[in-house]
Write a protein that holds these residues in place. Structure first.
Motif, short mmCIF file in Angstrom:
data_model
loop_
_atom_site.label_atom_id
_atom_site.label_comp_id
_atom_site.label_asym_id
_atom_site.label_seq_id
_atom_site.Cartn_x
_atom_site.Cartn_y
_atom_site.Cartn_z
N MET A 1 0.84 -1.18 0.00
CA MET A 1 0.00 0.00 0.00
C MET A 1 0.89 1.24 0.00
O MET A 1 1.83 1.34 0.77
N ILE A 2 0.53 2.18 -0.87
CA ILE A 2 1.20 3.47 -0.93
C ILE A 2 0.19 4.52 -0.47
O ILE A 2 -0.92 4.58 -0.99
N VAL A 3 0.59 5.32 0.51
CA VAL A 3 -0.28 6.40 0.98
C VAL A 3 0.22 7.72 0.42
O VAL A 3 1.42 7.94 0.29
N LEU A 4 -0.74 8.57 0.07
CA LEU A 4 -0.44 9.87 -0.53
C LEU A 4 -0.99 10.98 0.35
O LEU A 4 -2.04 10.82 0.96
N GLY A 5 -0.27 12.09 0.36
CA GLY A 5 -0.76 13.26 1.07
C GLY A 5 -0.19 14.52 0.48
O GLY A 5 0.92 14.52 -0.06
N SER A 6 -0.97 15.59 0.57
CA SER A 6 -0.50 16.89 0.08
C SER A 6 -1.22 18.00 0.83
O SER A 6 -2.26 17.78 1.44
N ASP A 7 -0.63 19.18 0.72
CA ASP A 7 -1.36 20.37 1.11
C ASP A 7 -1.96 20.97 -0.16
O ASP A 7 -1.92 20.35 -1.22
N HIS A 8 -2.50 22.17 -0.05
CA HIS A 8 -3.13 22.83 -1.21
C HIS A 8 -2.12 23.10 -2.32
O HIS A 8 -2.47 23.05 -3.49
N GLY A 9 -0.86 23.35 -1.97
CA GLY A 9 0.17 23.63 -2.96
C GLY A 9 0.60 22.40 -3.75
O GLY A 9 1.22 22.53 -4.81
N GLY A 10 0.27 21.23 -3.25
CA GLY A 10 0.64 20.00 -3.94
C GLY A 10 -0.54 19.19 -4.44
O GLY A 10 -0.36 18.10 -4.98
N LEU A 11 -1.74 19.75 -4.27
CA LEU A 11 -2.96 18.99 -4.59
C LEU A 11 -3.01 18.50 -6.04
O LEU A 11 -3.25 17.32 -6.29
N GLU A 12 -2.77 19.38 -6.99
CA GLU A 12 -2.87 18.97 -8.40
C GLU A 12 -1.86 17.89 -8.75
O GLU A 12 -2.19 16.90 -9.41
N LEU A 13 -0.63 18.05 -8.29
CA LEU A 13 0.40 17.06 -8.59
C LEU A 13 0.09 15.74 -7.89
O LEU A 13 0.24 14.67 -8.47
N LYS A 14 -0.38 15.80 -6.65
CA LYS A 14 -0.75 14.56 -5.94
C LYS A 14 -1.83 13.81 -6.69
O LYS A 14 -1.77 12.58 -6.84
N LYS A 19 -3.24 9.09 -10.13
CA LYS A 19 -3.63 8.50 -11.43
C LYS A 19 -2.55 7.55 -11.94
O LYS A 19 -2.86 6.47 -12.45
N LEU A 20 -1.29 7.94 -11.81
CA LEU A 20 -0.19 7.09 -12.24
C LEU A 20 -0.19 5.77 -11.47
O LEU A 20 -0.05 4.69 -12.06
N LEU A 21 -0.37 5.84 -10.16
CA LEU A 21 -0.39 4.62 -9.35
C LEU A 21 -1.57 3.73 -9.76
O LEU A 21 -1.42 2.51 -9.86
N GLU A 22 -2.70 4.33 -9.99
CA GLU A 22 -3.88 3.56 -10.41
C GLU A 22 -3.65 2.93 -11.78
O GLU A 22 -4.03 1.78 -12.00
N GLU A 23 -3.01 3.68 -12.70
CA GLU A 23 -2.69 3.13 -14.03
C GLU A 23 -1.79 1.91 -13.91
O GLU A 23 -1.89 0.96 -14.70
N ARG A 24 -0.91 1.92 -12.93
CA ARG A 24 0.02 0.81 -12.71
C ARG A 24 -0.62 -0.32 -11.88
O ARG A 24 0.02 -1.33 -11.63
N GLU A 29 -3.81 4.89 -1.17
CA GLU A 29 -4.84 5.57 -0.40
C GLU A 29 -4.46 7.03 -0.31
O GLU A 29 -3.35 7.38 0.08
N ASP A 30 -5.38 7.89 -0.67
CA ASP A 30 -5.19 9.33 -0.66
C ASP A 30 -5.69 9.88 0.67
O ASP A 30 -6.88 9.86 0.95
N LEU A 31 -4.75 10.37 1.49
CA LEU A 31 -5.10 10.87 2.82
C LEU A 31 -5.41 12.37 2.83
O LEU A 31 -5.59 12.95 3.89
N ARG A 116 5.90 12.52 -12.86
CA ARG A 116 5.48 11.14 -13.14
C ARG A 116 6.69 10.25 -13.42
O ARG A 116 6.76 9.12 -12.94
N GLU A 117 7.65 10.77 -14.18
CA GLU A 117 8.88 10.02 -14.44
C GLU A 117 9.65 9.76 -13.15
O GLU A 117 10.21 8.66 -12.96
N MET A 118 9.67 10.73 -12.27
CA MET A 118 10.38 10.58 -11.00
C MET A 118 9.74 9.52 -10.13
O MET A 118 10.43 8.67 -9.55
N VAL A 119 8.43 9.55 -10.04
CA VAL A 119 7.71 8.55 -9.23
C VAL A 119 7.94 7.16 -9.82
O VAL A 119 8.21 6.21 -9.08
#
Length: 148
Positions: A1-14, A19-24, A29-31, A116-119
Protein backbone atom coordinates in the motif's frame (compact mmCIF):
# COMPACT_ATOMS: atom_id res chain seq x y z
CA UNK A 1 0.00 0.00 0.00
CA UNK A 2 1.20 3.47 -0.93
CA UNK A 3 -0.28 6.40 0.98
CA UNK A 4 -0.44 9.87 -0.53
CA UNK A 5 -0.76 13.26 1.07
CA UNK A 6 -0.50 16.89 0.08
CA UNK A 7 -1.36 20.37 1.11
CA UNK A 8 -3.13 22.83 -1.21
CA UNK A 9 0.17 23.63 -2.96
CA UNK A 10 0.64 20.00 -3.94
CA UNK A 11 -2.96 18.99 -4.59
CA UNK A 12 -2.87 18.97 -8.40
CA UNK A 13 0.40 17.06 -8.59
CA UNK A 14 -0.75 14.56 -5.94
CA UNK A 15 -3.88 13.88 -7.98
CA UNK A 16 -1.74 13.20 -11.06
CA UNK A 17 0.49 10.85 -9.07
CA UNK A 18 -2.56 9.00 -7.78
CA UNK A 19 -3.63 8.50 -11.43
CA UNK A 20 -0.19 7.09 -12.24
CA UNK A 21 -0.39 4.62 -9.35
CA UNK A 22 -3.88 3.56 -10.41
CA UNK A 23 -2.69 3.13 -14.03
CA UNK A 24 0.02 0.81 -12.71
CA UNK A 25 -2.51 -1.14 -10.66
CA UNK A 26 -0.79 -0.22 -7.40
CA UNK A 27 -2.93 -0.04 -4.27
CA UNK A 28 -2.93 3.47 -2.87
CA UNK A 29 -4.84 5.57 -0.40
CA UNK A 30 -5.19 9.33 -0.66
CA UNK A 31 -5.10 10.87 2.82
CA UNK A 32 -5.83 14.39 1.56
CA UNK A 33 -6.13 17.22 1.14
CA UNK A 34 -8.99 16.89 -1.31
CA UNK A 35 -9.69 20.50 -2.31
CA UNK A 36 -7.77 23.70 -2.92
CA UNK A 37 -8.56 25.35 0.41
CA UNK A 38 -5.51 26.50 2.37
CA UNK A 39 -4.42 23.83 4.87
CA UNK A 40 -1.45 23.16 7.11
CA UNK A 41 1.02 20.79 5.43
CA UNK A 42 2.11 19.15 8.73
CA UNK A 43 -1.36 17.61 9.14
CA UNK A 44 -0.98 15.61 5.93
CA UNK A 45 2.73 14.92 6.38
CA UNK A 46 1.95 13.48 9.80
CA UNK A 47 -0.88 11.29 8.49
CA UNK A 48 1.25 9.72 5.74
CA UNK A 49 4.43 9.42 7.81
CA UNK A 50 2.63 7.84 10.75
CA UNK A 51 1.17 5.12 8.50
CA UNK A 52 4.57 4.30 6.97
CA UNK A 53 6.37 4.52 10.32
CA UNK A 54 3.91 2.14 11.98
CA UNK A 55 4.01 -0.26 9.04
CA UNK A 56 0.37 -0.07 7.92
CA UNK A 57 1.64 1.31 4.59
CA UNK A 58 4.78 0.24 2.78
CA UNK A 59 5.53 3.58 1.11
CA UNK A 60 4.35 7.15 0.99
CA UNK A 61 4.42 10.08 -1.37
CA UNK A 62 4.08 13.62 -0.04
CA UNK A 63 3.62 16.81 -2.02
CA UNK A 64 3.62 20.41 -0.87
CA UNK A 65 4.61 23.61 -2.67
CA UNK A 66 8.35 22.93 -2.61
CA UNK A 67 8.57 19.61 -0.77
CA UNK A 68 10.72 21.16 1.94
CA UNK A 69 8.10 21.36 4.66
CA UNK A 70 6.84 17.82 4.08
CA UNK A 71 10.42 16.52 4.20
CA UNK A 72 10.99 18.14 7.57
CA UNK A 73 7.78 16.68 8.99
CA UNK A 74 8.26 13.17 7.62
CA UNK A 75 11.81 12.75 8.87
CA UNK A 76 10.70 13.35 12.48
CA UNK A 77 9.15 9.87 12.51
CA UNK A 78 11.05 6.70 13.43
CA UNK A 79 11.95 4.40 10.55
CA UNK A 80 11.17 7.09 7.97
CA UNK A 81 13.65 7.86 5.25
CA UNK A 82 11.90 10.64 3.35
CA UNK A 83 13.75 12.03 0.36
CA UNK A 84 12.99 15.27 -1.42
CA UNK A 85 13.73 14.79 -5.10
CA UNK A 86 13.85 17.36 -7.87
CA UNK A 87 14.78 15.13 -10.80
CA UNK A 88 14.78 11.51 -11.94
CA UNK A 89 18.37 10.91 -10.81
CA UNK A 90 17.57 12.04 -7.25
CA UNK A 91 14.42 9.89 -7.15
CA UNK A 92 16.42 6.88 -8.34
CA UNK A 93 19.21 7.44 -5.83
CA UNK A 94 16.67 7.99 -3.05
CA UNK A 95 15.67 4.35 -3.48
CA UNK A 96 18.91 2.75 -4.71
CA UNK A 97 21.22 4.20 -2.06
CA UNK A 98 18.92 5.35 0.74
CA UNK A 99 15.96 2.98 0.45
CA UNK A 100 13.67 5.99 0.90
CA UNK A 101 10.23 4.86 1.99
CA UNK A 102 8.67 8.28 1.38
CA UNK A 103 9.23 10.31 -1.76
CA UNK A 104 8.66 14.04 -1.38
CA UNK A 105 7.92 16.34 -4.31
CA UNK A 106 7.26 20.03 -4.85
CA UNK A 107 3.97 20.74 -6.57
CA UNK A 108 4.92 24.31 -7.43
CA UNK A 109 8.38 23.50 -8.77
CA UNK A 110 7.82 20.34 -10.84
CA UNK A 111 6.07 19.85 -14.14
CA UNK A 112 3.63 16.95 -14.15
CA UNK A 113 5.39 14.80 -16.77
CA UNK A 114 8.72 15.08 -14.98
CA UNK A 115 7.11 14.24 -11.64
CA UNK A 116 5.48 11.14 -13.14
CA UNK A 117 8.88 10.02 -14.44
CA UNK A 118 10.38 10.58 -11.00
CA UNK A 119 7.71 8.55 -9.23
CA UNK A 120 8.08 5.75 -11.78
CA UNK A 121 11.86 5.72 -11.30
CA UNK A 122 11.50 5.59 -7.51
CA UNK A 123 8.97 2.77 -7.71
CA UNK A 124 10.99 0.75 -10.24
CA UNK A 125 14.40 1.09 -8.60
CA UNK A 126 15.65 -1.61 -6.25
CA UNK A 127 17.61 -0.86 -3.07
CA UNK A 128 21.26 -1.76 -3.70
CA UNK A 129 21.91 -2.85 -0.06
CA UNK A 130 25.58 -3.74 0.54
CA UNK A 131 27.55 -0.74 1.72
CA UNK A 132 24.37 1.33 1.58
CA UNK A 133 22.71 -0.92 4.17
CA UNK A 134 25.65 -0.31 6.51
CA UNK A 135 24.95 3.41 6.27
CA UNK A 136 21.26 2.97 6.95
CA UNK A 137 22.15 0.80 9.95
CA UNK A 138 24.17 3.73 11.34
CA UNK A 139 21.19 6.03 10.92
CA UNK A 140 18.91 3.49 12.64
CA UNK A 141 21.38 3.22 15.52
CA UNK A 142 21.40 7.01 15.89
CA UNK A 143 17.62 6.98 15.91
CA UNK A 144 17.65 4.42 18.76
CA UNK A 145 20.21 6.46 20.72
CA UNK A 146 18.22 9.67 20.39
CA UNK A 147 14.98 7.94 21.38
CA UNK A 148 16.42 6.52 24.58
Amino acid sequence: MIVLGSDHGGLELKNEIRKLLEERGLPCEDLGTHNGDSVDYPDFGIAVSRRVSEGSAEKGILVCGTGIGMSIVANKFPRIRAALATDVFMATMAKEHNNANILVLGGRVLETGKAREMVAAWLDTEFAAGRHQNRLDKIAELERELKG
